[in-house]
Design an enzyme around this catalytic site. Sequence first.
Site, mmCIF file in Angstrom:
data_model
loop_
_atom_site.group_PDB
_atom_site.id
_atom_site.type_symbol
_atom_site.label_atom_id
_atom_site.label_comp_id
_atom_site.label_asym_id
_atom_site.label_seq_id
_atom_site.Cartn_x
_atom_site.Cartn_y
_atom_site.Cartn_z
ATOM 1 N N GLY A 1 -10.707 -46.266 -33.661
ATOM 2 C CA GLY A 1 -11.006 -47.421 -32.827
ATOM 3 C C GLY A 1 -12.135 -47.190 -31.845
ATOM 4 C CG ASN A 2 -13.301 -43.133 -31.039
ATOM 5 O OD1 ASN A 2 -12.749 -43.338 -32.116
ATOM 6 N ND2 ASN A 2 -13.932 -42.017 -30.782
ATOM 7 C CE LYS B 1 -2.066 -49.044 -37.032
ATOM 8 N NZ LYS B 1 -2.506 -47.657 -36.879
ATOM 9 C CE LYS C 1 -8.925 -44.601 -38.592
ATOM 10 N NZ LYS C 1 -7.961 -44.050 -37.701
ATOM 11 C CE LYS D 1 -6.260 -40.324 -34.641
ATOM 12 N NZ LYS D 1 -6.289 -41.624 -35.293
#
Length: 304
Positions: A12-13, A120, A204, A266
Amino acid sequence: MESKKIVLALGGNALGNNAEEQLQLVKHTAKTVVDLISQGHKVVIGHGNGPQVGMINLAMESVAMPFPECGAMSQGYIGYHLQQAVGQELKSRGIRKEVACIVTQVVVDPEDPAFQKPTKPIGSFMTKEEADKVAAEKGYVFVEDAGRGYRRVVPSPQPKRIVEIDVVNKLIEDDVVVITVGGGGIPVVETPEGLQGTAAVIDKDKSCAKLAADLNADMLVILTAVDRVCINFNKPDQKELAEITLDEAKQYISEGHFAPGSMLPKVEACMSFVESSDGREALITSLEKAGLAMTGETGTRIKK
Protein backbone atom coordinates in the site's frame (compact mmCIF):
# COMPACT_ATOMS: atom_id res chain seq x y z
CA MET A 1 23.63 -10.54 -12.50
CA GLU A 2 21.62 -13.53 -13.73
CA SER A 3 18.32 -12.59 -15.41
CA LYS A 4 15.28 -13.76 -13.46
CA LYS A 5 11.51 -13.91 -13.89
CA ILE A 6 10.24 -11.93 -10.90
CA VAL A 7 6.75 -11.46 -9.49
CA LEU A 8 6.77 -8.11 -7.69
CA ALA A 9 4.08 -7.57 -5.02
CA LEU A 10 3.56 -3.86 -4.35
CA GLY A 11 2.35 -2.82 -0.89
CA GLY A 12 0.00 0.00 0.00
CA ASN A 13 2.91 2.38 0.62
CA ALA A 14 3.55 2.26 -3.14
CA LEU A 15 0.03 3.46 -3.96
CA GLY A 16 -1.20 6.02 -1.42
CA ASN A 17 -4.72 6.61 -0.13
CA ASN A 18 -6.44 8.49 -2.96
CA ALA A 19 -6.20 8.93 -6.72
CA GLU A 20 -4.22 12.19 -6.62
CA GLU A 21 -1.66 10.87 -4.12
CA GLN A 22 -1.39 7.59 -6.02
CA LEU A 23 -0.70 9.32 -9.34
CA GLN A 24 2.41 10.90 -7.79
CA LEU A 25 3.56 7.84 -5.79
CA VAL A 26 3.43 5.45 -8.76
CA LYS A 27 6.09 7.57 -10.52
CA HIS A 28 8.44 6.67 -7.67
CA THR A 29 7.27 3.05 -7.79
CA ALA A 30 7.89 2.93 -11.55
CA LYS A 31 11.57 3.80 -11.06
CA THR A 32 12.04 0.70 -8.88
CA VAL A 33 10.18 -1.49 -11.39
CA VAL A 34 12.23 -0.22 -14.32
CA ASP A 35 15.48 -0.51 -12.32
CA LEU A 36 14.78 -4.25 -12.12
CA ILE A 37 13.87 -4.41 -15.82
CA SER A 38 17.08 -2.56 -16.71
CA GLN A 39 19.03 -5.23 -14.76
CA GLY A 40 17.67 -7.72 -17.31
CA HIS A 41 14.84 -9.21 -15.25
CA LYS A 42 11.34 -10.03 -16.50
CA VAL A 43 8.95 -8.33 -14.08
CA VAL A 44 5.29 -9.17 -13.41
CA ILE A 45 3.51 -6.73 -11.09
CA GLY A 46 0.85 -7.50 -8.47
CA HIS A 47 -0.54 -4.95 -6.02
CA GLY A 48 -2.89 -4.44 -3.09
CA ASN A 49 -6.13 -2.42 -3.08
CA GLY A 50 -7.30 -2.22 0.56
CA PRO A 51 -7.70 1.57 0.82
CA GLN A 52 -8.82 1.92 -2.81
CA VAL A 53 -11.56 -0.73 -2.85
CA GLY A 54 -12.93 0.61 0.43
CA MET A 55 -13.00 4.14 -0.98
CA ILE A 56 -14.76 2.99 -4.16
CA ASN A 57 -17.26 0.89 -2.20
CA LEU A 58 -18.11 3.88 -0.01
CA ALA A 59 -18.48 6.20 -2.99
CA MET A 60 -20.65 3.71 -4.86
CA GLU A 61 -23.06 2.88 -2.03
CA SER A 62 -25.73 5.27 -3.36
CA VAL A 63 -26.01 3.12 -6.50
CA ALA A 64 -25.63 -0.20 -4.60
CA MET A 65 -22.55 -1.27 -6.58
CA PRO A 66 -21.66 -4.91 -5.66
CA PHE A 67 -18.32 -5.41 -3.89
CA PRO A 68 -16.68 -7.57 -6.63
CA GLU A 69 -17.39 -4.80 -9.17
CA CYS A 70 -15.71 -2.32 -6.80
CA GLY A 71 -12.67 -4.64 -6.81
CA ALA A 72 -12.68 -4.66 -10.61
CA MET A 73 -12.80 -0.84 -10.63
CA SER A 74 -9.81 -0.69 -8.29
CA GLN A 75 -7.84 -3.02 -10.59
CA GLY A 76 -8.67 -0.79 -13.53
CA TYR A 77 -7.66 2.55 -12.09
CA ILE A 78 -4.59 1.32 -10.19
CA GLY A 79 -3.50 -0.60 -13.29
CA TYR A 80 -4.03 2.50 -15.44
CA HIS A 81 -1.81 4.59 -13.15
CA LEU A 82 0.90 1.90 -13.09
CA GLN A 83 0.72 1.45 -16.88
CA GLN A 84 1.25 5.17 -17.39
CA ALA A 85 4.06 5.53 -14.87
CA VAL A 86 6.00 2.38 -15.83
CA GLY A 87 5.48 3.08 -19.55
CA GLN A 88 6.79 6.64 -19.19
CA GLU A 89 9.80 5.51 -17.13
CA LEU A 90 10.67 2.85 -19.73
CA LYS A 91 10.38 5.44 -22.49
CA SER A 92 12.56 7.97 -20.62
CA ARG A 93 15.33 5.32 -20.42
CA GLY A 94 15.00 4.28 -24.04
CA ILE A 95 13.67 0.80 -23.21
CA ARG A 96 11.12 -0.40 -25.77
CA LYS A 97 8.56 -2.50 -23.89
CA GLU A 98 4.78 -2.56 -23.71
CA VAL A 99 2.94 -2.48 -20.37
CA ALA A 100 -0.48 -4.14 -19.99
CA CYS A 101 -2.95 -4.42 -17.11
CA ILE A 102 -5.13 -7.56 -17.03
CA VAL A 103 -8.38 -7.41 -15.06
CA THR A 104 -7.86 -10.69 -13.20
CA GLN A 105 -10.29 -13.08 -11.53
CA VAL A 106 -9.17 -15.53 -8.85
CA VAL A 107 -11.27 -18.56 -7.92
CA VAL A 108 -11.94 -19.10 -4.21
CA ASP A 109 -13.79 -21.85 -2.33
CA PRO A 110 -17.27 -20.75 -1.17
CA GLU A 111 -16.80 -23.07 1.83
CA ASP A 112 -13.55 -21.32 2.84
CA PRO A 113 -13.77 -20.68 6.63
CA ALA A 114 -12.69 -17.05 5.96
CA PHE A 115 -16.26 -16.26 4.90
CA GLN A 116 -17.40 -16.93 8.49
CA LYS A 117 -14.68 -14.73 10.02
CA PRO A 118 -13.89 -11.46 8.15
CA THR A 119 -10.32 -10.28 8.81
CA LYS A 120 -9.16 -8.17 5.83
CA PRO A 121 -9.17 -4.40 6.60
CA ILE A 122 -10.43 -2.13 3.81
CA GLY A 123 -11.21 1.53 3.46
CA SER A 124 -10.28 4.45 5.68
CA PHE A 125 -9.85 4.65 9.44
CA MET A 126 -12.80 5.73 11.57
CA THR A 127 -13.38 6.61 15.19
CA LYS A 128 -15.29 4.06 17.28
CA GLU A 129 -18.39 6.28 17.13
CA GLU A 130 -18.25 6.54 13.32
CA ALA A 131 -17.65 2.79 12.97
CA ASP A 132 -20.54 1.92 15.30
CA LYS A 133 -22.86 4.20 13.30
CA VAL A 134 -21.96 2.65 9.92
CA ALA A 135 -22.12 -0.87 11.39
CA ALA A 136 -25.65 -0.18 12.65
CA GLU A 137 -26.73 1.27 9.29
CA LYS A 138 -25.01 -1.16 6.89
CA GLY A 139 -24.36 -4.29 8.91
CA TYR A 140 -20.59 -4.03 8.22
CA VAL A 141 -18.04 -5.58 10.58
CA PHE A 142 -15.36 -3.25 12.03
CA VAL A 143 -12.21 -3.97 14.04
CA GLU A 144 -9.65 -1.81 15.79
CA ASP A 145 -6.54 -1.70 13.57
CA ALA A 146 -3.07 -1.25 15.10
CA GLY A 147 -4.10 1.60 17.40
CA ARG A 148 -4.89 3.86 14.44
CA GLY A 149 -8.68 3.61 14.56
CA TYR A 150 -11.40 1.28 13.30
CA ARG A 151 -11.63 -0.21 9.80
CA ARG A 152 -14.19 -2.34 8.06
CA VAL A 153 -13.14 -5.97 7.58
CA VAL A 154 -14.25 -8.38 4.86
CA PRO A 155 -13.54 -12.11 4.28
CA SER A 156 -10.08 -12.99 2.94
CA PRO A 157 -10.31 -16.49 1.37
CA GLN A 158 -7.38 -18.46 -0.04
CA PRO A 159 -6.65 -18.11 -3.78
CA LYS A 160 -7.27 -21.42 -5.59
CA ARG A 161 -6.93 -20.66 -9.32
CA ILE A 162 -5.99 -17.60 -11.39
CA VAL A 163 -8.49 -17.54 -14.25
CA GLU A 164 -6.44 -15.46 -16.72
CA ILE A 165 -3.09 -17.20 -16.04
CA ASP A 166 -2.66 -18.39 -19.66
CA VAL A 167 -3.19 -14.86 -21.00
CA VAL A 168 -0.63 -13.51 -18.51
CA ASN A 169 1.85 -16.21 -19.57
CA LYS A 170 1.47 -15.39 -23.26
CA LEU A 171 2.07 -11.69 -22.61
CA ILE A 172 5.21 -12.45 -20.59
CA GLU A 173 6.48 -14.63 -23.44
CA ASP A 174 5.99 -11.62 -25.72
CA ASP A 175 8.15 -9.54 -23.32
CA VAL A 176 5.25 -7.42 -22.07
CA VAL A 177 5.40 -5.99 -18.53
CA VAL A 178 2.17 -7.36 -17.04
CA ILE A 179 0.12 -5.94 -14.15
CA THR A 180 -2.14 -8.69 -12.80
CA VAL A 181 -3.94 -10.11 -9.71
CA GLY A 182 -4.58 -6.50 -8.67
CA GLY A 183 -5.86 -6.34 -5.10
CA GLY A 184 -5.32 -10.10 -4.91
CA GLY A 185 -7.64 -10.59 -7.90
CA ILE A 186 -11.43 -10.32 -8.08
CA PRO A 187 -12.70 -13.20 -5.89
CA VAL A 188 -15.03 -15.47 -7.85
CA VAL A 189 -16.68 -18.83 -7.13
CA GLU A 190 -17.46 -21.55 -9.64
CA THR A 191 -21.19 -22.20 -10.20
CA PRO A 192 -23.11 -24.31 -12.76
CA GLU A 193 -23.82 -21.03 -14.62
CA GLY A 194 -20.15 -20.00 -14.64
CA LEU A 195 -17.96 -17.76 -12.50
CA GLN A 196 -19.69 -15.47 -10.02
CA GLY A 197 -18.13 -12.64 -7.98
CA THR A 198 -18.23 -12.78 -4.19
CA ALA A 199 -17.77 -10.07 -1.54
CA ALA A 200 -14.22 -10.55 -0.29
CA VAL A 201 -10.63 -9.35 -0.72
CA ILE A 202 -7.93 -11.96 -1.32
CA ASP A 203 -4.58 -11.17 0.34
CA LYS A 204 -2.43 -9.77 -2.46
CA ASP A 205 0.74 -11.46 -1.19
CA LYS A 206 -0.93 -14.88 -1.26
CA SER A 207 -2.25 -14.26 -4.78
CA CYS A 208 1.19 -13.08 -5.89
CA ALA A 209 2.74 -16.25 -4.40
CA LYS A 210 0.20 -18.35 -6.33
CA LEU A 211 0.91 -16.30 -9.47
CA ALA A 212 4.68 -16.75 -9.07
CA ALA A 213 4.31 -20.52 -8.62
CA ASP A 214 1.96 -20.87 -11.61
CA LEU A 215 4.30 -18.81 -13.82
CA ASN A 216 7.29 -20.88 -12.68
CA ALA A 217 8.94 -17.60 -11.64
CA ASP A 218 12.45 -17.60 -10.21
CA MET A 219 11.63 -15.20 -7.41
CA LEU A 220 8.77 -13.62 -5.49
CA VAL A 221 9.63 -10.13 -4.25
CA ILE A 222 7.29 -8.57 -1.67
CA LEU A 223 7.78 -4.84 -1.20
CA THR A 224 6.75 -3.37 2.12
CA ALA A 225 7.63 -0.50 4.50
CA VAL A 226 10.82 -2.03 5.99
CA ASP A 227 14.18 -2.93 4.43
CA ARG A 228 14.40 -6.26 6.28
CA VAL A 229 12.18 -8.57 8.30
CA CYS A 230 12.96 -8.42 12.02
CA ILE A 231 12.44 -10.61 15.04
CA ASN A 232 11.72 -8.95 18.40
CA PHE A 233 10.41 -6.03 16.34
CA ASN A 234 10.42 -2.65 18.15
CA LYS A 235 12.11 -4.21 21.19
CA PRO A 236 15.61 -3.51 22.58
CA ASP A 237 16.84 -6.86 21.18
CA GLN A 238 15.36 -6.30 17.69
CA LYS A 239 17.33 -8.28 15.09
CA GLU A 240 17.27 -7.92 11.31
CA LEU A 241 17.16 -11.12 9.26
CA ALA A 242 19.25 -11.23 6.09
CA GLU A 243 18.40 -14.83 5.18
CA ILE A 244 16.19 -17.50 6.70
CA THR A 245 15.26 -21.07 5.81
CA LEU A 246 11.72 -22.45 5.79
CA ASP A 247 12.37 -24.21 9.11
CA GLU A 248 13.62 -21.00 10.71
CA ALA A 249 10.60 -19.10 9.37
CA LYS A 250 8.27 -21.72 10.91
CA GLN A 251 10.08 -21.42 14.23
CA TYR A 252 9.81 -17.61 14.27
CA ILE A 253 6.09 -17.86 13.43
CA SER A 254 5.51 -20.33 16.27
CA GLU A 255 7.31 -17.90 18.62
CA GLY A 256 4.95 -15.11 17.54
CA HIS A 257 7.53 -12.78 15.98
CA PHE A 258 5.39 -11.67 13.01
CA ALA A 259 2.21 -9.61 13.44
CA PRO A 260 -0.90 -11.33 11.96
CA GLY A 261 -2.15 -8.27 10.04
CA SER A 262 1.27 -7.11 8.93
CA MET A 263 4.40 -9.23 8.41
CA LEU A 264 2.92 -12.71 9.02
CA PRO A 265 0.95 -12.99 5.72
CA LYS A 266 4.01 -11.76 3.79
CA VAL A 267 6.28 -14.40 5.35
CA GLU A 268 3.63 -17.10 4.85
CA ALA A 269 3.21 -16.11 1.18
CA CYS A 270 6.96 -16.34 0.66
CA MET A 271 7.05 -19.74 2.34
CA SER A 272 4.26 -21.13 0.13
CA PHE A 273 6.13 -20.00 -3.00
CA VAL A 274 9.50 -21.37 -1.84
CA GLU A 275 7.88 -24.69 -0.90
CA SER A 276 6.32 -25.02 -4.37
CA SER A 277 9.61 -25.95 -6.09
CA ASP A 278 13.32 -26.46 -5.52
CA GLY A 279 15.64 -23.55 -6.12
CA ARG A 280 13.04 -20.80 -5.74
CA GLU A 281 13.68 -17.87 -3.45
CA ALA A 282 11.52 -15.15 -2.00
CA LEU A 283 12.59 -11.70 -0.91
CA ILE A 284 10.98 -9.15 1.40
CA THR A 285 12.30 -5.59 1.33
CA SER A 286 11.31 -1.96 0.91
CA LEU A 287 10.35 -0.30 -2.35
CA GLU A 288 13.36 2.03 -2.09
CA LYS A 289 15.89 -0.78 -1.56
CA ALA A 290 14.59 -3.35 -4.07
CA GLY A 291 17.55 -2.94 -6.42
CA LEU A 292 20.09 -3.32 -3.60
CA ALA A 293 18.15 -6.27 -2.18
CA MET A 294 18.39 -8.09 -5.53
CA THR A 295 22.19 -7.98 -5.22
CA GLY A 296 22.08 -9.17 -1.60
CA GLU A 297 23.00 -5.87 0.08
CA THR A 298 19.75 -5.69 2.04
CA GLY A 299 16.36 -7.39 2.26
CA THR A 300 15.37 -10.72 3.78
CA ARG A 301 15.72 -13.82 1.59
CA ILE A 302 13.69 -16.92 2.32
CA LYS A 303 15.14 -20.16 0.97
CA LYS A 304 14.27 -23.82 1.24
